[in-house]
Design an enzyme around this catalytic site. Structure first.
Site, PDB file in Angstrom:
ATOM      1  N   ILE A  74       0.828  -1.199   0.000  1.00 24.01           N
ATOM      2  CA  ILE A  74       0.000   0.000   0.000  1.00 24.01           C
ATOM      3  C   ILE A  74       0.866   1.254   0.000  1.00 24.01           C
ATOM      4  CG2 ILE A  74      -0.242   0.133   2.526  1.00 24.01           C
ATOM      5  CD1 ILE A  74      -2.902   0.962  -0.186  1.00 24.01           C
ATOM      6  N   TYR A 119      11.993   4.169  11.348  1.00 20.68           N
ATOM      7  CA  TYR A 119      10.872   5.095  11.347  1.00 20.68           C
ATOM      8  C   TYR A 119      11.239   6.380  12.099  1.00 20.68           C
ATOM      9  CZ  TYR A 119       8.300   0.822  10.142  1.00 20.68           C
ATOM     10  OH  TYR A 119       7.863  -0.339   9.552  1.00 20.68           O
ATOM     11  N   HIS A 140       0.394   1.273  14.258  1.00 17.88           N
ATOM     12  CA  HIS A 140      -0.048   2.634  13.945  1.00 17.88           C
ATOM     13  C   HIS A 140       0.127   3.597  15.114  1.00 17.88           C
ATOM     14  CE1 HIS A 140      -2.883   1.420  10.388  1.00 17.88           C
ATOM     15  NE2 HIS A 140      -1.611   1.205  10.140  1.00 17.88           N
ATOM     16  N   LYS A 158      -6.067   2.863   7.341  1.00 13.44           N
ATOM     17  CA  LYS A 158      -7.199   2.328   8.093  1.00 13.44           C
ATOM     18  C   LYS A 158      -6.913   0.889   8.525  1.00 13.44           C
ATOM     19  CE  LYS A 158      -9.227   1.297   3.632  1.00 13.44           C
ATOM     20  NZ  LYS A 158      -7.981   1.692   2.916  1.00 13.44           N
TER      21      LYS A 158
END
Length: 227
Positions: A74, A119, A140, A158
């Site tokens: 994604i 990250y 998340h 989502k």
């Protein structure tokens, strides 16, 4: 319908910070409760007017500079959409490993200096104004909170959180840091959705009493199912 067009509509909505959010806040004449209700209905979590309007929101201004957290499927879809989008451009990527970040950066035209092997490094990148969080769902919360604390706007895949309490915590962090937090539910920004809302408002469909809905994908072109 090209997905890049949908992403551009989504970026417009995210960045006012440039779209539907600004319509809720600017020139609508709503009271505070009405504005807040409309904003929450859009899946955006911030009460600060100033941060809802991007500082570059002038004609000919530079697009919003994005960093992508994670390098999965994604994330690649979002990166390809940004290549054709007008309201944003991809400048950085962060992965759990340097090799993965460098591979993704090479595939999507990101300079080597902005291919981060963690990250944390991506979130600390000063050239990044907004981050797209594409990690698996259980990750998340940690990334979103860190990005908001670092002063980044956040578009999170989502579902945003694993439960309501996580989402409330992220919402509170967005308010505290005066940054925009939005869930990446692209169909809210799809032109077909806009058209449907228009038809309903104009009464073309008559009085709606019941709306049956199904959600499907045409997957004949894919060789493997998503995990």
């Amino acid at each position: 319908m090209k997905w890049s067009m949908v992403w551009d509509d989504a970026l417009v909505e995210f960045t006012a910070i440039r779209g539907a959010v600004s319509r809720f806040w600017v020139g609508e004449g709503q009271d505070a409760d009405g504005r807040r209700s409309a904003e929450l209905d859009a899946g955006v979590y911030s009460d600060t007017v100033a941060t809802m309007i991007h500082p570059n929101m002038t004609e000919g201004a530079e697009p919003l500079r994005w960093g992508i957290v994670a390098t999965g499927k994604i994330a690649g879809v979002f990166a390809r959409g940004l290549l054709e989008a007008k309201e944003g451009r991809l400048v950085a990527v962060g992965s759990r490993t340097g090799d993965s970040a460098r591979r993704f950066a090479q595939e999507h035209g990101i300079s080597a200096e902005h291919a981060h092997g963690s990250y944390t490094e991506l979130i600390a990148d000063e050239d990044v104004e907004a981050v797209y969080v594409a990690t698996p769902h259980p990750g998340h919360r940690e990334v979103v909170l860190a990005a908001l604390a670092a002063g980044k706007h956040v578009l999170c895949e989502k579902p945003m959180g694993m439960n309501l309490e996580e989402v409330k915590e992220m919402q509170a962090a967005a308010l505290a840091n005066e940054r925009t937090l939005m869930e990446a539910w692209m169909y809210r920004c799809h032109p077909q959705t806009d058209k449907l809302v228009e038809l309903v408002k104009e009464g073309v469909l008559g009085e709606l009493c019941h709306v049956p809905v199904s959600y499907t994908h045409l997957r004949a072109h894919e060789t493997e199912a998503d995990l």
